[in-house]
Design a protein around this motif. Structure first.
Motif: not given
Length: 451
Positions: A410-433
């Motif tokens: 959901e974009r509330r005016g943002a045009s990017g891809f959540g660079e501030g979220n990338i570390q959290a996403l990376w760790r959650s995916v890595q923990a799952y794998m």
């Protein structure tokens, strides 16, 4: 001359078990099954949510489609309800796969991104002169509702192909060869308005490729030259040549993005309420060698090469959508608990009007876009009103391999891809794998001990 694209028409999945994926798209992800093409040689189903359309094709396994196997049980076919689909017309003379090709691939995959173009023949000639390899030349398909012309071009990205299609002379609900179905939900009843409002997915936001190291420049160059894509900078400090690099604390990732602004090329109205929104963004992800094996490498290994890692589904209300899908059985990657308890992140969520505990409950990530809106100094706006936010949630893989998954965004005016979220996403995916790998190894050890 690059091909002149109009819009993203649909994305094709090729799977061995159409019934399983079809059932999950309808029952869990709340897509509508609206048309189907069923013949003795082929099973193709189309699912729609807003302007987002998936075409699911049955992929032969060792030359035999799963649905044609003798003695298949209901549990294996999840639960085999497509056998009851009534389309009214069956044409066994049609080729095995319309608007695509039958991929000889070892695993289930998302392998075709179909673009609508103004002139298929002209695009074919232009791309062929640029050296593109066409798997299907310009081909006409027609029925009583009109004519559709298409061709299929092979991309530079692994097993990904692009169907180029012209539907301007067609008045039907989808494409010739497909028939409307009578039963569109798992219960055989039309989707309710309440489900539509609680799960407001409107279109495909972006497509992310996983590719081998140092392949990004080639991929970027191919799409720029042939399809007119342009660079989109994920981060304001992003290096032009290196892309957005995250190489710290066990994370080694390079992201580079591109987009196609069709309004600047053809003047055709975009299928969104905001005409300034680009029709399509592609993101290219590759791992860095310094941090060891990670989820990009896992995708390349289990997928058997580069391809589409995930697709972003744009939603107008991510909380309601994630809640609805979660209650229906969709599993999301869970960020580390500390993500929601950090003082700065908590304040960031509250400033955006969200309860951190509620976002945690639905595994939703929130990021403030650092590229702020330039407002008129004479306007009286608060700091909160000037800020732009991005909210994301990521499903676990939808195929049996750790490959393809979906993202809610959901974009509330943002045009990017959540660079501030990338570390959290990376760790959650890595923990799952890591957990998946440990369970697989444990099962292997138990089997060894028993034998």
């Amino acid at each position: 001359m690059a091909a002149s694209l109009s819009r993203l028409h649909h994305i094709s999945l090729h799977v061995t078990n159409v019934d399983k994926i079809a059932y999950e798209l309808v029952s869990k992800f709340k897509f509508n099954l609206f048309v189907a093409r069923l013949t003795e040689k082929s099973k193709q189903l189309a699912f729609r949510k807003g302007a987002a359309v998936f075409v699911v094709n049955e992929r032969p396994l060792n030359g035999v489609t799963l649905s044609s196997k003798i003695g298949i049980s209901p549990s294996e076919s999840e639960p085999g309800w497509t056998n009851n689909i009534q389309t009214g017309i069956k044409n066994d003379k049609d080729p095995k796969c319309l608007y695509d090709v039958n991929p000889h691939y070892s695993v289930d995959t998302a392998s075709n991104v179909c673009f609508e173009v103004e002139d298929v023949e002209r695009s074919f000639k232009s791309l062929r002169n640029l050296g593109c390899d066409f798997l299907v030349p310009p081909t006409e398909v027609c029925d009583e509702k009109g004519i559709v012309t298409y061709s299929v071009v092979k991309s530079i990205m692994g097993n990904v192909n692009h169907t180029l299609i012209d539907t301007s002379k067609y008045k039907g609900s989808f494409l010739p060869g497909f028939q409307e179905v009578e039963n569109v939900t798992e219960n055989g009843t039309p989707e309710s308005n309440s489900t539509e409002s609680s799960c407001p997915v409107t279109h495909f936001d972006h497509i992310t490729y996983a590719c081998p190291r140092r392949c990004t420049p080639q991929v970027m160059s191919w799409y720029e030259r042939h399809f007119g894509f342009h660079r989109f900078f994920i981060n304001s400090n992003e290096d032009v040549d290196e892309g957005y690099v995250l190489n710290t604390e066990g994370i080694g990732l390079r992201l580079t993005a591109m987009e196609y602004w069709k309004c600047s090329q053809t003047g055709i109205k975009l299928p969104f309420t905001d005409d300034q929104q680009p029709d399509c963004k592609f993101v290219i992800a590759e791992s860095l060698p310094d941090q060891g094996s990670n989820q990009v490498d896992t995708f390349l290994e289990q997928h058997g090469g580069p391809g589409i890692q995930h697709i972003g589904l744009y939603t107008q209300d991510i909380v309601s959508t994630a809640q609805t899908m979660g209650q229906a059985g969709v599993h999301f990657f869970s960020p580390p608990p500390a993500y929601y308890t950090e003082v700065g992140k908590q304040q960031e969520m509250e400033d955006a009007g969200y309860d951190p505990q509620m976002l945690s409950q639905h595994s939703i990530l929130l990021d403030t876009d650092l590229r702020q809106v330039q407002t008129d100094p004479s306007c009286q706006t608060t700091d909160t009103q000037k800020k732009r936010y991005l909210l994301q949630a990521f499903t676990q893989p939808i195929f049996s391999e750790d490959t393809f998954f979906l993202e809610l965004i959901e974009r509330r005016g943002a045009s990017g891809f959540g660079e501030g979220n990338i570390q959290a996403l990376w760790r959650s995916v890595q923990a799952y794998m890591d957990t998946e790998r440990a369970e697989t190894e444990a099962q292997g050890e138990n089997t060894t001990h028993r034998t």
